[in-house]
Design a protein around this motif. Sequence first.
Motif, short mmCIF file in Angstrom:
data_model
loop_
_atom_site.label_atom_id
_atom_site.label_comp_id
_atom_site.label_asym_id
_atom_site.label_seq_id
_atom_site.Cartn_x
_atom_site.Cartn_y
_atom_site.Cartn_z
N VAL A 37 0.83 -1.20 0.00
CA VAL A 37 0.00 0.00 0.00
C VAL A 37 0.87 1.25 0.00
O VAL A 37 0.59 2.23 -0.72
CB VAL A 37 -0.96 0.00 1.21
CG1 VAL A 37 -1.78 1.28 1.24
CG2 VAL A 37 -1.88 -1.21 1.16
N THR A 41 1.14 4.21 -2.82
CA THR A 41 0.94 5.62 -2.46
C THR A 41 2.10 6.47 -2.96
O THR A 41 1.90 7.57 -3.49
CB THR A 41 0.80 5.76 -0.93
OG1 THR A 41 -0.28 4.94 -0.48
CG2 THR A 41 0.52 7.21 -0.55
N THR A 45 1.73 9.46 -5.56
CA THR A 45 2.01 10.80 -5.04
C THR A 45 3.13 11.47 -5.81
O THR A 45 3.04 12.65 -6.17
CB THR A 45 2.37 10.72 -3.55
OG1 THR A 45 1.30 10.11 -2.83
CG2 THR A 45 2.62 12.12 -2.97
N ASN A 171 -4.85 3.62 -9.69
CA ASN A 171 -5.92 4.14 -8.86
C ASN A 171 -7.03 3.11 -8.67
O ASN A 171 -7.55 2.91 -7.56
CB ASN A 171 -6.49 5.43 -9.47
CG ASN A 171 -5.69 6.66 -9.06
OD1 ASN A 171 -5.61 6.98 -7.88
ND2 ASN A 171 -5.10 7.34 -10.03
N TYR A 174 -5.78 0.41 -6.40
CA TYR A 174 -5.73 0.88 -5.03
C TYR A 174 -7.10 0.68 -4.35
O TYR A 174 -7.18 0.25 -3.18
CB TYR A 174 -5.36 2.37 -5.03
CG TYR A 174 -4.69 2.86 -3.77
CD1 TYR A 174 -4.91 2.26 -2.53
CD2 TYR A 174 -3.84 3.96 -3.81
CE1 TYR A 174 -4.30 2.72 -1.39
CE2 TYR A 174 -3.22 4.43 -2.67
CZ TYR A 174 -3.46 3.80 -1.45
OH TYR A 174 -2.85 4.26 -0.32
N LYS A 175 -8.14 0.96 -5.07
CA LYS A 175 -9.48 0.80 -4.49
C LYS A 175 -9.75 -0.65 -4.13
O LYS A 175 -10.39 -0.95 -3.11
CB LYS A 175 -10.52 1.31 -5.49
CG LYS A 175 -10.43 2.81 -5.77
CD LYS A 175 -11.37 3.22 -6.88
CE LYS A 175 -11.18 4.69 -7.25
NZ LYS A 175 -12.04 5.09 -8.40
N ASN A 197 -4.42 3.35 6.09
CA ASN A 197 -5.37 3.68 5.04
C ASN A 197 -4.82 4.77 4.12
O ASN A 197 -3.74 5.33 4.35
CB ASN A 197 -6.72 4.08 5.63
CG ASN A 197 -6.63 5.33 6.51
OD1 ASN A 197 -5.93 6.29 6.17
ND2 ASN A 197 -7.32 5.30 7.64
N GLU A 198 -5.57 5.07 3.08
CA GLU A 198 -5.10 6.00 2.04
C GLU A 198 -4.83 7.39 2.61
O GLU A 198 -3.82 8.01 2.29
CB GLU A 198 -6.14 6.07 0.93
CG GLU A 198 -5.73 6.97 -0.23
CD GLU A 198 -6.75 6.97 -1.36
OE1 GLU A 198 -6.54 7.70 -2.33
OE2 GLU A 198 -7.74 6.22 -1.25
N LYS A 199 -5.72 7.88 3.48
CA LYS A 199 -5.54 9.22 4.05
C LYS A 199 -4.26 9.27 4.89
O LYS A 199 -3.45 10.22 4.79
CB LYS A 199 -6.77 9.57 4.91
CG LYS A 199 -6.66 10.89 5.67
CD LYS A 199 -6.62 12.08 4.73
CE LYS A 199 -6.82 13.40 5.46
NZ LYS A 199 -5.79 13.69 6.45
N THR A 202 -1.17 9.15 2.57
CA THR A 202 -0.99 10.40 1.82
C THR A 202 -0.38 11.46 2.72
O THR A 202 0.55 12.19 2.32
CB THR A 202 -2.33 10.89 1.25
OG1 THR A 202 -2.87 9.87 0.40
CG2 THR A 202 -2.15 12.17 0.45
#
Length: 598
Positions: A37, A41, A45, A171, A174-175, A197-199, A202
């Motif tokens: 993950v 990211t 990014t 993307n 990733y989902k 998680n994604e947040k 990031t």
Amino acid sequence: MICVAVTTAVHADDQSFNTAADHLVQLQVLQTLNQIVVSLTHILTYNDKVVLDQEYNTIINNLNLSKIPDADIISLLQELMDLLTSSKIQEHERAYLSRTYEKNVQEELRRRLRKRVFETDLLLNPYMGVLSAIVNVGSFYFNYRDRMDDYKKEREEAAWKIEAATLQGLNNFYKNLLKYSWNLIRRYQLPDEWRLNEKQLTDYTAILKEPDIDRRYRKLERLEASFQQFPPYWYYRGQAAYEMGNHREALRCFVEFQNIHQGILRKDPFAASTAMHKIMLTVQDASATQIRRDLEVVLANSNDEDWGNILFAALQYARLGDHDMAGRLIMRNLDNGYMAFIEDPEMLRALGPALLLHARSDVFDRILDTLLKNNQVKNYDVLWLYGQLRNRDILRRIQSEFDHVLLLAENKSWLNPLNVFRGDNLTLLLPTRWMADNVIVQLRVVDEDGEHKVEPSDVAPLTHHPQVTVLTFKDALSTKKFLKKKRQAQIIVSLAREKLAEDRSAREAYTIAMIFSVTVISAHEQLEKINKYTSYLVTNSSLGEDKTLEFLAKESGKRKETKKAKANGEDGQVLWFTKERLVLNGESFPWSDEGIRF
């Protein structure tokens, strides 16, 4: 959209995870999932092909499959490999990146050395500044992300961006990871707060780009609850503390990294860099066994191209007295073409004693041979080692540089393309490697009339032979008088270069005196001696043998005249300057046309 189906073969309530072995499996699954993950990211990014290539190699080629306990993760990796393969960088781009990285390491080493970070005791601790520089630069994995603009400045910005189709596929992929994560968390009873998680990721990636080191550390510190089971987090937090000078906190973070690190990567740049930082923090207090254990981690997690890591380990093994291991690592770098650590005088002066003191003979010879082929390194720099390593015969390695010295008079030499041998002039043919900055050359004539000094009036490379420099001393002595009266004299050519800042000896300059005696010989003898010298020029000429001989043939008329005169019993007399002694920094060595006698 890329869809990946996962079949949950074991339900969460069908097994429990209570033992230490079970906890180990949990950590392996968690760190593998989080690594995938985080890599995704970073790719999304940075939107950078090199980062994509690095992460591809990390999660596809570099995962230790024996540490992945779940077959569904392997399926996930296969899907991801198909998605990333087409966007990897090309071989010519790798070569460019490798050259730029090597240049970055050299620049950092020079910057550190100019600040004189290394310790004053060159023999006991000769390379702390170099070690700090290597740790600071890091492997290519870290250096690229720190200095992206430097790497890109010679390339078009668009050339490094990832194709839109690949980004869209990532993307979508990733989902689908959300479902993977849900299944794995249930199957292995993982606390959800350990899943990144994604947040969170990031925000984490943005923090790593924060240029203010204090702010970066504070932001990382606030992430501990969520990232405490993710080893790279502890590396970056420790590295920030290290840069701030908070060494106690840095060491705590690096130890925490090692405590939870599961070795899911075959070659983990984080593990290597963590071990190097830890060695630097404990070098004065840790036992040799502890340092060796960390050095093993450095080497186990370094590829051949991580030559800075390998140099770091070599210097540390040398410090521990394991010169055999140090030698093997130095040879590994040299065999792979990585020579930046000895390619210029500053590197040589910083690392020379550490690399050569007590070195294996093959390593010693290889390094000296490499230095002598490098025109950036002057003979004075090599002779500086002579003053540092008295137990090593540095002079023996460069004696050929003295064999190629020639002092001549008159205008009878057929070797003279510059037509500088006129009347009472003397001409010195000196290997260009002696012509360093700030070198002062002086010729002294000592005879029955006393002593007089002459400075060179002309200094220029020998035409077609740039490896030799011609120095002309006008009106040095009367050739006619010496031939007629059979006078004797001594010629002393001195070379002096101001001492280097790194040299903490009492001497003011490096001095070399080449002492010749004036003798009268036949023109035929002179011809034979000059022929011997000319063979050196032919061998070392960049023109090639045919062109060099063609060039020298222009002067061969004088040689024919000399042979004709000898055949007619008319062999003339000429002056010859016989080599007698060399004096290096006050130490004298017998010297002749046959070489230096030790």
